[in-house]
Design a protein around this motif. Structure first.
Motif, PDB file in Angstrom:
ATOM      1  N   SER A 456      37.182  -4.822  48.711  1.00  0.00           N
ATOM      2  CA  SER A 456      36.969  -5.467  50.184  1.00  0.00           C
ATOM      3  C   SER A 456      37.306  -5.311  50.875  1.00  0.00           C
ATOM      4  O   SER A 456      37.739  -5.378  52.312  1.00  0.00           O
ATOM      5  CB  SER A 456      37.654  -6.961  49.458  1.00  0.00           C
ATOM      6  N   SER A 457      38.425  -3.612  50.800  1.00  0.00           N
ATOM      7  CA  SER A 457      38.819  -2.805  52.243  1.00  0.00           C
ATOM      8  C   SER A 457      39.386  -2.035  51.954  1.00  0.00           C
ATOM      9  O   SER A 457      39.070  -1.234  50.212  1.00  0.00           O
ATOM     10  CB  SER A 457      40.482  -4.087  52.520  1.00  0.00           C
ATOM     11  N   PRO A 524      39.227  -3.108  57.030  1.00  0.00           N
ATOM     12  CA  PRO A 524      37.173  -3.754  56.635  1.00  0.00           C
ATOM     13  C   PRO A 524      36.515  -2.902  56.502  1.00  0.00           C
ATOM     14  O   PRO A 524      36.084  -1.175  56.748  1.00  0.00           O
ATOM     15  CB  PRO A 524      37.366  -4.430  56.976  1.00  0.00           C
TER      16      PRO A 524
END
Length: 535
Positions: A456-457, A524
């Motif tokens: 996710s990151s 991100p």
């Protein structure tokens, strides 16, 4: 035993009659001998709809398969196998749902049982659980408490009031907290009504692993509350045997509820409640209460973040004004210094003074630049950028300014990791983090940069060989003017925090394995199929 539904199964030779008549009992009752049902009364037939002939002469597993709802059979079978007259905790009562003949609506009942001294004969009572007033009272009381939790000042205040409310109803309650980077759960507030002055006894027990929440309650991530009628098994599965026995002595009740607490979509922890007064209705009330606790925690956190944003906004405006006022005199000092140096008539003593003026003026100019960065609005224009290349750009910039000197910087060993960021803003964040690391590292030390892509990151970490950061200071490092160095301004990480907030990222500060500071920026990921503009 008489005839009809009260008769035993001795007529067909399946089992001898039960020695005690059930006729006079006003509640539903059954009797077994050596695991075979030998008697049943009229109240049982009226409550469940099952006739005596359906049960008499049948074994316990056969009856369970017909009479009890499928999801409750396992706990009944387990308690039946473990039942001994020497352990009083395996005698008593539990909750289950009874299925009427031919199907239909299940009926919640409270099952109580009694063993005789030889362990052969068992007397079983069924009590209708639908009009359970205690559960209704608990539901109403906890709903009232949930309504005021959002007015608490801090997250810990929310948890403390929630636990106090449960203890006031006779429940032993503990909050287990999840820390993102910690594989173990952390103990939050805990109360035991039997020990009102002992609020931290639970802290003496080893911390259980985070995965225990889902292992014991597979519905945890779906926010489903679990009601355990055999809490003894739960405790023994969660802890090693010596610790489990200590914990069972601390919380002797056999019934337990685990209610997940979420903040938004993220798991925050679990509310663990134990009491022999727990029932399915109370478990439902605790499920709602845990949701109210999560909502209150989220309200408190959002309110704190809003206050912090407003404070930083006001500070940013003040910083911009101050930077503007300071920049003009600093510029004048620098011009005068340049004129003096061109005169070339300075004595040896004045040369030292000029060096001091030059150094202090440069420091003021740097402070003004940081104040301006803190005060100006951030409007990121994100694109897909290679994080390793941005790391190299930040290092080259610091080298050009002479800030690296003899210290070594280890660059990432990865290549091609892409994040969705504003290149200039993230490069500024990298420069500020690296500058702090370099200033904390001795001339022969090493600053290490690592990049780790995740689901996710992207995690960008910097580790230094400095003295590290005390925990109480690390919590405040994002605030302006908070620093660990005598000559530091405390502005660098404040700027980084603003950049991360504006970029949808996150910054964390921890102690590195070698003792120095470990700063992590979570950036991100780009949208699917986006092509990076640089590498």
């Amino acid at each position: 035993m008489g005839d009809g539904p009260r008769s035993s199964s001795s007529a067909d030779g399946a089992a001898p009659p039960f020695p005690v008549s059930l006729d006079h009992l006003p509640v539903a009752a059954l009797a077994t001998r050596d695991g075979v049902f030998v008697a049943v009364n009229r109240a049982f037939v009226d409550l469940t709809g099952w006739q005596a002939g359906d049960l008499l002469g049948k074994t316990l597993p056969d009856v369970l398969s017909r009479l009890v709802a499928p999801r409750d059979r396992a706990v009944l079978e387990r308690l039946s196998k473990n039942r001994t007259s020497s352990d009083p905790r395996t005698q008593g009562w539990l909750w289950c749902r009874v299925v009427p003949p031919g199907g239909g609506a299940e009926r919640p009942v409270r099952v109580e049982w009694r063993l005789d001294e030889n362990g052969r004969d068992t007397l079983v009572f069924l009590v209708d659980a639908r009009p359970e007033m205690f559960g209704q009272e608990v539901t109403e009381a906890l709903a009232r408490v949930g309504g005021v939790l959002s007015r608490c000042a801090t997250e810990n205040d929310v948890l403390e009031q929630a636990i106090d409310a449960l203890a006031s109803h006779g429940f032993t309650a503990t909050v287990l907290l999840i820390d993102e980077h910690d594989p173990l759960l952390r103990y939050g507030p805990s109360r035991d009504p039997a020990r009102p002055r002992s609020r931290t006894t639970i802290d003496s027990f080893p911390r259980p692993p985070k995965e225990i929440l889902e292992r014991l309650n597979p519905g945890f991530m779906d926010r489903r509350t679990a009601f355990f009628q055999d809490g003894l098994r739960v405790v023994r599965e969660a802890y090693s045997e010596p610790v489990a026995e200590r914990l069972l002595a601390y919380v002797p009740a056999t019934r337990m509820v685990q209610a997940p607490i979420f903040l938004g979509d993220a798991p925050y922890g679990a509310l663990v409640v134990t009491s022999d007064a727990l029932s399915p209705l109370v478990a439902t009330a605790l499920d709602l209460f845990a949701e109210l606790v999560g909502a209150a925690l989220e309200t408190v956190r959002l309110r704190r973040e809003r206050v912090e944003r407003e404070r930083l906004a006001a500070l940013g405006e003040a910083a911009a004004v101050m930077a503007h006022e300071v920049r003009n005199p600093v510029g004048s000092i620098m011009n005068a210094l340049a004129l003096l140096e061109r005169e070339r008539r300075a004595s040896a003593g004045s040369e030292a003074l000029l060096a001091i003026i030059r150094e202090e003026t440069a420091r003021l100019e740097h402070l003004v630049s940081q104040l301006l960065e803190l005060g100006r609005p951030l409007l990121p224009r994100p694109h897909a950028h290679g994080i390793e290349e941005l790391s190299r750009r930040a290092v080259r910039l610091l080298e050009s300014r002479g800030e690296v000197r003899a210290r070594a910087i280890e660059l990432p060993q990865t290549e091609g990791t892409v994040a969705w960021v504003d290149r200039d803003l993230v490069e500024l964040a990298f420069v500020n983090v690296l500058r702090n690391a370099l200033q904390s590292t001795a001339s022969d030390g090493i600053v290490r940069i690592a990049v780790a892509p995740g689901a996710s990151s992207v995690k960008w970490t910097v580790e230094d060989d400095g003295p590290g950061i005390p925990e109480e200071v690390a919590k405040r490092l994002g605030q302006p003017f908070v620093t660990t160095r005598a000559t530091g301004t405390g502005m660098g990480l404040a700027v980084v925090h603003r950049i991360m907030d504006a970029s949808g990222g996150r910054i964390s500060v921890d102690r590195a394995s070698r003792g120095g500071a470990l700063v992590t920026l979570e950036l991100p990921l780009p949208p699917a199929n986006d092509t990076p503009t640089d590498r």
